[in-house]
Write an enzyme that holds these catalytic residues in place. Sequence first.
Site, short mmCIF file in Angstrom:
data_model
loop_
_atom_site.label_atom_id
_atom_site.label_comp_id
_atom_site.label_asym_id
_atom_site.label_seq_id
_atom_site.Cartn_x
_atom_site.Cartn_y
_atom_site.Cartn_z
N LYS A 1 29.28 -30.81 -5.74
CA LYS A 1 30.54 -30.38 -6.35
C LYS A 1 31.79 -30.80 -5.55
CE LYS A 1 28.17 -27.31 -9.38
NZ LYS A 1 27.05 -26.40 -9.24
N ASP B 1 22.47 -22.59 0.13
CA ASP B 1 22.85 -23.54 -0.91
C ASP B 1 24.34 -23.36 -1.16
OD1 ASP B 1 23.44 -24.96 -3.14
OD2 ASP B 1 21.80 -24.16 -4.37
N TYR C 1 20.70 -20.35 -8.64
CA TYR C 1 20.37 -21.68 -9.17
C TYR C 1 20.44 -22.69 -8.04
CZ TYR C 1 20.70 -25.91 -12.09
OH TYR C 1 20.50 -27.13 -12.68
C1 PLP Z 1 25.60 -26.81 -9.42
C2 PLP Z 1 24.63 -26.26 -8.44
C3 PLP Z 1 23.48 -26.96 -8.05
C4 PLP Z 1 23.07 -28.24 -8.71
O1 PLP Z 1 23.97 -29.28 -8.52
P1 PLP Z 1 23.96 -30.54 -9.52
O2 PLP Z 1 24.98 -31.47 -8.94
O3 PLP Z 1 24.32 -30.00 -10.87
O4 PLP Z 1 22.60 -31.12 -9.51
C5 PLP Z 1 22.69 -26.45 -7.05
N1 PLP Z 1 23.02 -25.29 -6.44
C6 PLP Z 1 24.10 -24.58 -6.79
C7 PLP Z 1 24.42 -23.32 -6.06
C8 PLP Z 1 24.94 -25.03 -7.81
O5 PLP Z 1 25.99 -24.29 -8.17
#
Ligand code: PLP
Length: 435
Positions: free
Chosen positions: A275, A247, A152
């Site tokens: 995060k 990511d 994701y």
């Molecule tokens: C949570 C997440 C996102 C998206 O971040 P948001 O602050 O919810 O937009 C993107 N990449 C990874 C790996 C994530 O866990």
Amino acid sequence: MTTATAPRLNTDTSAKHFETAKTLMPGGVNSPVRAFKGVGGNPLFIDRAEGPYVYDADGNKYIDYVASYGPAILGHAPVSVVRAVQEAAEKGFSYGAPTVLENQLAKLVIDAVPGVDKVRFVNSGTEACLSAARLARAYTGKQKLIKFSGCYHGHADAFLVKAGSGAATLGLPDSPGVPSEVAVNTLTATFNNADSVKALLEANTGEIAAILVEPVAGNMGCIPPQQGFLESLRALADEHGCVLVFDEVMTGFRVAYGGAQSHYGVTPDLSCFGKVIGGGLPVGAYGGKTDIMAMVAPEGPMYQAGTLSGNPLAMAAGIETLTQLKQPGVYEQLSATSARLAEGLQVVFTKHNLPVQTAAVGGMLGFAQTATPITGYDDMLTVDRDVFTKLFWALLQEGVYLAPSPFEAMFVSTTHTDVVIDETMAAFDRVLSTL
Ligand SMILES: *Cc1c(COP(=O)(O)O)cnc(C)c1O
């Protein structure tokens, strides 16, 4: 769908708030997974949180493994971060002008993360990832992206293809509204399978701008990279002239202070954060090598902007969070906590003759009710969803709050003491003996 276990806890206030919320917001929530669709029933409305605990609107207390989906690594409402945010708030919330706080957080990130020479702050992980993709395309002059099934990268159009997490929970591998012209430029490879990447690169010679990966997959449970996988991606990106993007929105400052890239010793060209970096306030960031970051406006031609980007409240929360995390021993403690929990889960499931797979890296972990070893998304589809649903509701009754989906990782904090972990294990033991 009704709950699998007749609730003993009174959660009537949450239920009432949810009825109202559904008349006001789509599905009653502002992010899909919160609606508990993956497990049926009503979500809990949280009133407050402190340390490893969250308290719902009826005053019930739970040991929390959601941690706001990752940010709460120092536990909820850590005193020094609260104070830093309060002090910043008294000086105004946002000016639309530079502040020295941005320099401070940027310096902390650059010093910590091997692949980051320069950084740009944004407001969410989604923004970080979509900006990194635009930057990779601008830098290489190429169009196509390779991502992995079950990874994701936020909800930008280009990434809502085999996107794991919330989308997987809802059985929406894709989304209406994503133009097919955009989706065709996103190619999907298999996590922990470098040959699948090689095949896509060879079938699309000269067209791939970037390979994007969660270096530890955290949106299809918790799946560490197998030995050599990240190294192979590095080599393939170099060979084919594409940008390697880690990511680290989830893994950054979570699996190690310098992220998964320092833990595994593989340096990407660009990295995305979110995060933990904002300590619970809305922050994201992307950064990388100096020559690539030189493309970003106003230094270069790739446009990306944000009214509230780098705002002082978020920066203050991030600075104090990272300052606490930088203290010696923090990640040793987080790793020991995750390992204790993962090993405990292994023991408890085995005791009750249930198959389970567990994994733990730094402050994140996962478990999956399946006999199949988990290396990627297809393996996660063998998970027994019914057992998870029963387990989820029964654990809530026992005061343990997991994310409402088997596709989410679990997060521990520095406030999850051995006593808290042992209480959690005891709750699993009681629950599994009744399933
Ligand atoms: C949570 C997440 C996102 C998206 O971040 P948001 O602050 O919810 O937009 C993107 N990449 C990874 C790996 C994530 O866990």
